[in-house]
Design a protein around this motif. Structure first.
Motif, PDB file in Angstrom:
ATOM      1  N   ALA A 116      -2.258  14.080  -3.362  1.00 32.90           N
ATOM      2  CA  ALA A 116      -3.547  13.895  -3.433  1.00 32.90           C
ATOM      3  C   ALA A 116      -4.012  12.590  -2.826  1.00 32.90           C
ATOM      4  O   ALA A 116      -3.108  11.921  -2.222  1.00 32.90           O
ATOM      5  N   PRO A 117      -5.253  12.601  -2.321  1.00 28.19           N
ATOM      6  CA  PRO A 117      -5.619  11.379  -1.483  1.00 28.19           C
ATOM      7  C   PRO A 117      -5.273   9.871  -1.905  1.00 28.19           C
ATOM      8  O   PRO A 117      -4.940   9.075  -1.220  1.00 28.19           O
ATOM      9  N   SER A 118      -5.183   9.863  -3.289  1.00 27.23           N
ATOM     10  CA  SER A 118      -4.629   8.614  -3.974  1.00 27.23           C
ATOM     11  C   SER A 118      -3.461   8.157  -3.500  1.00 27.23           C
ATOM     12  O   SER A 118      -3.008   6.939  -3.641  1.00 27.23           O
ATOM     13  N   SER A 119      -2.556   8.995  -3.204  1.00 27.35           N
ATOM     14  CA  SER A 119      -1.265   8.754  -2.555  1.00 27.35           C
ATOM     15  C   SER A 119      -1.023   8.799  -1.110  1.00 27.35           C
ATOM     16  O   SER A 119       0.052   8.599  -0.582  1.00 27.35           O
ATOM     17  N   LEU A 120      -2.224   8.856  -0.460  1.00 30.27           N
ATOM     18  CA  LEU A 120      -2.035   8.656   1.145  1.00 30.27           C
ATOM     19  C   LEU A 120      -2.644   7.161   1.438  1.00 30.27           C
ATOM     20  O   LEU A 120      -3.324   6.700   0.613  1.00 30.27           O
ATOM     21  N   ARG A 121      -2.826   7.061   2.460  1.00 31.85           N
ATOM     22  CA  ARG A 121      -3.169   5.698   3.144  1.00 31.85           C
ATOM     23  C   ARG A 121      -3.525   6.032   4.531  1.00 31.85           C
ATOM     24  O   ARG A 121      -3.061   6.587   5.447  1.00 31.85           O
ATOM     25  N   LEU A 122      -4.788   4.990   4.935  1.00 30.32           N
ATOM     26  CA  LEU A 122      -4.943   5.222   6.331  1.00 30.32           C
ATOM     27  C   LEU A 122      -4.633   4.179   7.190  1.00 30.32           C
ATOM     28  O   LEU A 122      -4.602   2.948   6.508  1.00 30.32           O
ATOM     29  N   LEU A 123      -3.704   4.337   8.207  1.00 32.29           N
ATOM     30  CA  LEU A 123      -3.098   3.212   9.158  1.00 32.29           C
ATOM     31  C   LEU A 123      -4.088   3.162  10.255  1.00 32.29           C
ATOM     32  O   LEU A 123      -4.082   4.070  10.901  1.00 32.29           O
TER      33      LEU A 123
END
Length: 458
Positions: free
Chosen positions: A298-305
Motif C-alpha cells: 500500500a502507499p502507506s508502506s512506500l516512501r518518496l526518496l
C-alpha cells in the motif's frame, strides 16, 4: 552792496539748493550695488556792491531730468533703503546622484538678478549652480552630488563669491550614500538547494533593475541573471547551483545614468556537490498510475526518496524514487557511493510520469523502482517492482531480454554489445553494481535472459 541786495542773493541760492539735490550714482560694477551719496552744494559767495544785483524770478528754471543707467542685476539703492540681503532655505536631505534643491529670495524683491550657489570644500568655495530671481526675488536651483556629502552651502548675489554684494547664511547640505547591500552568504551551500544572492538597495528604489555578475578568471565580470527590486527595496537573485563551484559575485544597478550606477561589495559563494537525500511519506495521489487496489504494497508502506545525481551533461540534477520503506536506507548508501563516483544517470522519475507504462519509461532511459505491474513480456507474472524493492538503472544503456525474447527498450539495442564500454553502462566492476550487491541485491545480468538494468533483493 546794501542789505537788500544781499538778502535777495541769499534767497536765490537757498531755492536752488532745495530743488536740485545731486542725483544717485550707479555702481559701475553690475555685481556690486552701492548706496548713492547726495552731493554737497557750496554756499554762493557774496556779490560785491559794484556788481549788478542778481535777477530773481518767481519760478525756478526747469532743469533736464536724467535717469541714471543701472545694471540689470544690481539696481542702485538710496542711503535710506534697507541693507541688501539674500536668504537660503535649509535644503532637504537627499541621496547621492539625486538632485538637491536650494531655494531662497533676495530682500530687494528684484527680478532677473543672477544668483550663484557655492559649496565649502577643503580647497575653498566651489561654484555648484546658478539661476536668476523670479517674482518677489525668489530663486530655485539644484545641485546633484556624485558622492555622499555633509557640507556647507551659501547663495550669493552675482557670479563671484568673494566681494559679492550679499551672501546668504550658511546651510548644511546632506546627501546620503546610495548603495546596494549584498547579504553575507553562508560558508557553503549544497548543489540544487536554491542558492541565491539576497540584499536590498538604500534607498528602497522599487522597480530598479539589478544584475548579478560573477568574476571570471581573466578579471572580467559576467552577467548571470537580473531582477527588479521589490516595493521595500529587496532583491533575490538565484545563483546557478547545479555544479560545485566557488563564485565571486556582485550586484550592479542597470538602466540608470552611468554616473548613477551602484555596485555592491563582492561576496564569495561556495557550492558543494552532495547527494542531499530527503525522504517523504507517499499518498495514493502520488502514485495514481503505478498503484491500484489489490497491489501487494500500500502507499502507506512506500516512501518518496529525493536525491541528487550526476547527469550525462556533467551537471547535478535532482531525482526521485518511489521505494519500499525498508529499502530507503539501503538505497541512500548505494546512491551516495554512486554519486561520489560520478556515475552518470540519464533520468530519475517516478513511473507515474510515464503513465505507469514500463516500456515508455524504459525508452526514456528512466531509472525507477516501484511500479505495481505485470512482468514485461510475461502477463502472468507479477513484477518484483510491485513490492518497491527492485530497481532499474539507465534502461537504454542497460537493456534486457524479456521472457518473450524481445529486447527492451528498442532504442537500447546497440548496448547489447557489452564489450564497447560507454558512459552509463553497468558492469560487475561499476561502483553502483558493487554497492547494490553489497546491500544484498542480485543483478539481473547473471540470468539466462540477461537484464542489465535490473537489481532486486536476493
Amino acid at each position: 552792496m546794501n542789505l537788500r541786495t544781499l538778502g535777495v542773493a541769499a534767497v536765490t541760492a537757498a531755492l536752488l539748493t532745495g530743488l536740485f539735490p545731486a542725483a544717485a550714482q550707479a555702481d559701475p560694477s553690475p555685481s556690486t550695488p552701492v548706496a548713492s551719496t547726495p552731493t554737497e552744494t557750496a554756499t554762493p559767495p557774496i556779490t560785491p556792491a559794484s556788481e549788478p544785483p542778481a535777477t530773481v524770478t518767481s519760478t525756478p528754471p526747469t532743469m533736464p531730468t536724467t535717469t541714471p543707467t543701472v545694471a540689470p542685476s544690481t539696481p542702485p539703492r538710496t542711503a535710506a533703503a534697507e541693507p541688501l540681503s539674500i536668504l537660503l532655505d535649509q535644503p532637504a536631505t537627499s541621496w547621492e546622484d539625486r538632485p538637491m534643491t536650494f531655494t531662497g529670495k533676495v530682500s530687494s524683491g528684484a527680478v532677473g538678478w543672477y544668483i550663484s550657489l557655492w559649496q565649502a570644500l577643503p580647497s575653498g568655495w566651489t561654484l555648484r549652480s546658478s539661476t536668476k530671481t523670479t517674482t518677489g526675488g525668489a530663486y530655485r536651483m539644484t545641485y546633484t552630488p556624485t558622492t555622499p556629502i555633509h557640507t556647507t552651502f551659501r547663495a550669493v548675489i552675482g557670479p563671484k563669491f568673494y566681494g559679492a554684494p550679499a551672501i546668504s547664511p550658511a546651510r548644511i547640505g546632506t546627501a546620503q550614500d546610495r548603495k546596494i547591500v549584498l547579504n553575507a552568504p553562508s560558508p557553503s551551500y549544497i548543489t540544487l538547494t536554491g542558492v541565491a544572492a539576497y540584499g536590498h538597495t538604500t534607498p528602497a528604489e522599487p522597480g530598479l533593475e539589478v544584475v548579478l555578475q560573477d568574476l571570471l578568471g581573466n578579471g572580467t565580470w559576467r552577467w548571470l541573471t537580473s531582477t527588479k527590486v521589490d516595493a521595500n527595496g529587496y532583491f533575490h537573485l538565484p545563483i546557478p547551483d547545479n555544479f560545485p563551484h566557488t563564485r565571486t559575485v556582485r550586484v550592479v544597478s542597470r538602466g540608470v545614468a552611468a554616473t548613477a550606477v551602484e555596485v555592491s561589495a563582492s561576496a564569495r559563494f561556495v557550492i558543494k556537490a552532495a547527494l542531499n537525500p530527503k525522504v517523504f511519506a507517499v499518498a495514493a495521489s502520488m502514485v495514481p498510475k503505478t498503484y491500484r487496489s489489490g497491489c501487494p504494497v500500500a502507499p502507506s508502506s512506500l516512501r518518496l526518496l529525493i536525491l541528487n545525481y550526476w547527469g550525462f551533461d556533467g551537471l547535478v540534477h535532482k531525482g526521485e524514487l518511489i521505494l519500499r520503506d525498508a529499502a530507503v536506507q539501503k538505497m541512500i548508501s548505494v546512491w551516495s557511493a554512486s554519486f561520489n563516483a560520478h556515475f552518470p544517470i540519464r533520468r530519475m522519475q517516478r513511473v507515474d510520469v510515464f503513465g505507469g507504462n514500463d516500456v515508455t519509461s524504459m525508452a526514456a532511459d528512466n531509472t525507477s523502482a516501484f511500479n505495481c505491474r505485470q512482468v514485461t513480456g510475461d502477463p502472468y507474472s507479477l513484477s518484483p517492482h510491485s513490492y518497491g524493492f527492485a530497481i532499474d538503472i539507465n534502461t537504454v544503456e542497460n537493456p534486457y531480454l524479456a521472457a518473450n525474447n524481445v529486447w527492451y527498450p528498442s532504442n537500447g539495442l546497440s548496448y547489447r554489445n557489452r564489450s564497447a564500454v560507454r558512459p552509463g553502462m553497468l558492469f560487475s566492476s561499476s561502483t553502483t553494481t558493487r554497492s547494490l550487491i553489497g546491500q544484498g541485491y542480485f543483478w539481473g545480468a547473471n540470468w539466462s535472459k540477461p537484464d542489465y538494468q535490473h537489481f532486486e533483493p536476493k
